[in-house]
Design a protein around this motif. Structure first.
Motif, PDB file in Angstrom:
ATOM      1  N   ASN A 305      13.695  41.300 -21.223  1.00  0.00           N
ATOM      2  CA  ASN A 305      14.102  41.172 -19.821  1.00  0.00           C
ATOM      3  C   ASN A 305      15.323  40.259 -19.789  1.00  0.00           C
ATOM      4  O   ASN A 305      15.370  39.234 -20.469  1.00  0.00           O
ATOM      5  CB  ASN A 305      12.931  40.703 -18.955  1.00  0.00           C
ATOM      6  N   PRO A 306      16.363  40.668 -19.071  1.00  0.00           N
ATOM      7  CA  PRO A 306      17.657  39.977 -19.187  1.00  0.00           C
ATOM      8  C   PRO A 306      17.704  38.668 -18.412  1.00  0.00           C
ATOM      9  O   PRO A 306      16.955  38.479 -17.448  1.00  0.00           O
ATOM     10  CB  PRO A 306      18.637  40.983 -18.571  1.00  0.00           C
ATOM     11  N   PRO A 307      18.569  37.734 -18.829  1.00  0.00           N
ATOM     12  CA  PRO A 307      18.744  36.473 -18.095  1.00  0.00           C
ATOM     13  C   PRO A 307      19.467  36.723 -16.768  1.00  0.00           C
ATOM     14  O   PRO A 307      20.671  36.991 -16.741  1.00  0.00           O
ATOM     15  CB  PRO A 307      19.604  35.615 -19.036  1.00  0.00           C
ATOM     16  N   ILE A 308      18.715  36.666 -15.693  1.00  0.00           N
ATOM     17  CA  ILE A 308      19.260  36.985 -14.365  1.00  0.00           C
ATOM     18  C   ILE A 308      20.398  36.041 -13.980  1.00  0.00           C
ATOM     19  O   ILE A 308      21.398  36.450 -13.392  1.00  0.00           O
ATOM     20  CB  ILE A 308      18.127  36.903 -13.306  1.00  0.00           C
ATOM     21  N   LEU A 309      20.236  34.749 -14.352  1.00  0.00           N
ATOM     22  CA  LEU A 309      21.268  33.778 -13.976  1.00  0.00           C
ATOM     23  C   LEU A 309      22.605  34.095 -14.640  1.00  0.00           C
ATOM     24  O   LEU A 309      23.659  33.718 -14.137  1.00  0.00           O
ATOM     25  CB  LEU A 309      20.831  32.359 -14.348  1.00  0.00           C
ATOM     26  N   ALA A 310      22.564  34.790 -15.776  1.00  0.00           N
ATOM     27  CA  ALA A 310      23.809  35.158 -16.449  1.00  0.00           C
ATOM     28  C   ALA A 310      24.374  36.471 -15.914  1.00  0.00           C
ATOM     29  O   ALA A 310      25.575  36.722 -16.011  1.00  0.00           O
ATOM     30  CB  ALA A 310      23.576  35.251 -17.958  1.00  0.00           C
ATOM     31  N   LEU A 311      23.511  37.305 -15.370  1.00  0.00           N
ATOM     32  CA  LEU A 311      23.993  38.574 -14.815  1.00  0.00           C
ATOM     33  C   LEU A 311      24.646  38.383 -13.454  1.00  0.00           C
ATOM     34  O   LEU A 311      25.529  39.147 -13.057  1.00  0.00           O
ATOM     35  CB  LEU A 311      22.830  39.575 -14.670  1.00  0.00           C
ATOM     36  N   ALA A 312      24.206  37.332 -12.740  1.00  0.00           N
ATOM     37  CA  ALA A 312      24.681  37.159 -11.361  1.00  0.00           C
ATOM     38  C   ALA A 312      26.215  37.040 -11.259  1.00  0.00           C
ATOM     39  O   ALA A 312      26.827  37.722 -10.430  1.00  0.00           O
ATOM     40  CB  ALA A 312      23.976  35.965 -10.719  1.00  0.00           C
ATOM     41  N   PRO A 313      26.866  36.190 -12.082  1.00  0.00           N
ATOM     42  CA  PRO A 313      28.332  36.106 -11.965  1.00  0.00           C
ATOM     43  C   PRO A 313      29.024  37.411 -12.335  1.00  0.00           C
ATOM     44  O   PRO A 313      30.098  37.714 -11.796  1.00  0.00           O
ATOM     45  CB  PRO A 313      28.722  35.011 -12.971  1.00  0.00           C
ATOM     46  N   LEU A 314      28.415  38.169 -13.227  1.00  0.00           N
ATOM     47  CA  LEU A 314      29.028  39.448 -13.610  1.00  0.00           C
ATOM     48  C   LEU A 314      29.023  40.417 -12.431  1.00  0.00           C
ATOM     49  O   LEU A 314      29.976  41.165 -12.215  1.00  0.00           O
ATOM     50  CB  LEU A 314      28.283  40.040 -14.818  1.00  0.00           C
ATOM     51  N   ARG A 315      27.946  40.374 -11.645  1.00  0.00           N
ATOM     52  CA  ARG A 315      27.914  41.194 -10.422  1.00  0.00           C
ATOM     53  C   ARG A 315      29.075  40.829  -9.512  1.00  0.00           C
ATOM     54  O   ARG A 315      29.747  41.688  -8.954  1.00  0.00           O
ATOM     55  CB  ARG A 315      26.610  40.952  -9.651  1.00  0.00           C
TER      56      ARG A 315
END
Ligand SMILES: *Cc1c(COP(=O)(O)O)cnc(C)c1O
Length: 423
Positions: A305-315
């Motif tokens: 399951n991916p690190p959500i906090l790291a995906l957020a800035p990419l969004r």
């Protein structure tokens, strides 16, 4: 293409006024010098700048974690279980793929290993990997270790493409003839879409065609291509591709990487793969069956399951990309890089050379400049003037005029400082 440039500062300012993408600059945070001025940031090939919205996107997830705990997996404003899918559509459009062909997961080198676990399957007759000589070190280590993992020797298995004597970039026709000559013994072709050192673009479509004609698997490392040049992965047809998201994609330091698996492999259940629960069929994932059943498409290669906090800035960044549009970005990118090249040639004579191809269609938003002796001191001088580029031993200074946030005036200022530092 027939655009002509002028040397003065007024010209740069006028170009910025006419630039339809100029306002995107305000959407990014620029590092400051010690005296508080905005840096001339030309390092988007190493770490893209932070989108202004990144902070609130991260804060949203911190907030939901705070308020909801584990319930956030299903009830966060953006539920975490399918969170990675918020990126699939934008990512697919950025690299020219179908959404099911891409997934954002892990990091680049991890994804490269996962792809090779499935797609590098050496046999006695066909065990070689075709790569660039002097490829990014991580890629070299990954390729060598995969070769050894299969019981072969890198010395015998790694076929390396190099520029011709006296040249700095690899010629397309040399790639093609290498494939034609050695193709029967090549298991995998793994090249950069854009070479990190020179900024050279490879003919990905031609290489894929030539490789497949010879029965080779074709993969690309798009670390320096994703978000830099338009890509049409589905149509070009490589078997897989991997990239990182912290360079031109502005996802933030160590952000998750991307992975493309061509549709033709979407249901290749018999391919060997290193599996994890996040790649398991979604409908039954939480039944915790002992038997692994992969999801169709690129998602089937997920492990964790991916690190959500790291995906957020990419969004945050991908939304800006979609607004700007890769075609408009490419048009500005070509102009900005040509402008930089023009100014360098006008302002300065013998002391440096540019190793990046001069033809705009053969390069992205990058110039790699070979500088004369004493180069270290030179890059220190630039740093002191607030110019952030990237120095590579022994004598290459790489700068990226990034169309999303760099301006013509950035380029102008850079060349002023560059000329002063050369003396
Ligand atoms: C930047 C870059 C990497 C970095 O790999 P990570 O796994 O993201 O640390 C690897 N390969 C190439 C070609 C790169 O440009």
């Amino acid at each position: 293409m027939g655009q002509s440039f002028e040397t003065g500062a007024e010209f740069a300012a006028a170009m910025d006024r006419k630039d339809p993408l100029a306002h995107f600059r305000q959407r990014f945070c620029f590092p400051k010098t010690k005296s508080g001025e905005e840096c001339t940031y030309l390092c988007g090939h190493s770490l893209g700048l932070q989108p202004n919205t990144a902070r609130s996107y991260v804060e949203q997830e911190l907030h939901d974690w705070c308020e909801l705990g584990v319930e956030g997996h299903f009830h966060a404003q953006n539920p975490w279980v399918p969170y990675h899918r918020l990126l699939a559509g934008h990512t697919a459009s950025l690299v020219g793929a179908n959404p099911a062909e891409v997934v954002v997961m892990n990091s680049l080198t991890v994804n490269l290993h996962l792809m090779m676990a499935s797609f590098y399957r050496p046999t006695k007759q066909r065990h070689k990997i075709l790569a660039e000589r002097g490829a990014f070190p991580s890629d070299q280590y990954a390729l060598q270790s995969q070769i050894r993992f299969h019981g072969y020797e890198p010395e015998a298995c790694l076929l390396e493409l190099a520029p011709r004597c006296g040249e700095s970039c690899i010629r397309d026709e040399d790639v093609e003839s290498m494939i034609n000559d050695q193709g029967e013994s090549i298991a995998l072709i793994l090249l950069g879409g854009v070479n990190y050192a020179t900024g050279q673009i490879f003919d990905m479509e031609g290489i894929t065609r030539a490789g497949h004609r010879k029965g080779c698997i074709v993969g690309f490392d798009l670390a320096h291509a994703a978000g830099n040049i338009p890509l049409r992965l589905h149509d070009w047809g490589p078997d897989f591709a991997v990239w990182c998201s912290y360079k031109y994609l502005n996802g933030g330091p160590g952000c998750l990487g991307g992975c493309f698996v061509h549709e033709r492999h979407a249901r290749s259940w018999s391919l060997p793969r290193f599996a994890g629960w996040w790649g398991h069929d979604e409908a039954s994932r939480f039944r915790m069956d002992p038997q692994f059943r992969p999801m169709a498409g690129a998602e089937g290669w997920q492990l964790s399951n991916p690190p959500i906090l790291a995906l957020a800035p990419l969004r945050a960044s991908m939304e800006i990309f979609m607004e700007a549009g890769m075609d408009r970005l490419r048009t500005k990118s070509i102009s900005l890089t040509r402008y930089m090249e023009f100014l360098l040639h006008q302002r300065i004579s013998q002391k440096f050379s540019i190793i990046t191809p001069p033809a705009p269609q053969r390069r992205g938003a990058q110039l790699s400049i070979r500088i004369p002796a004493g180069a270290r001191d030179f890059s220190d001088k630039l740093a002191a003037a607030g110019v952030i580029g990237d120095f590579r031993e022994p004598d290459i200074f790489r700068v990226a005029p990034v169309p999303l946030y760099n301006s013509y005036q950035d380029v102008y200022r850079f060349v002023q400082h560059f000329a002063a530092a050369l003396g």
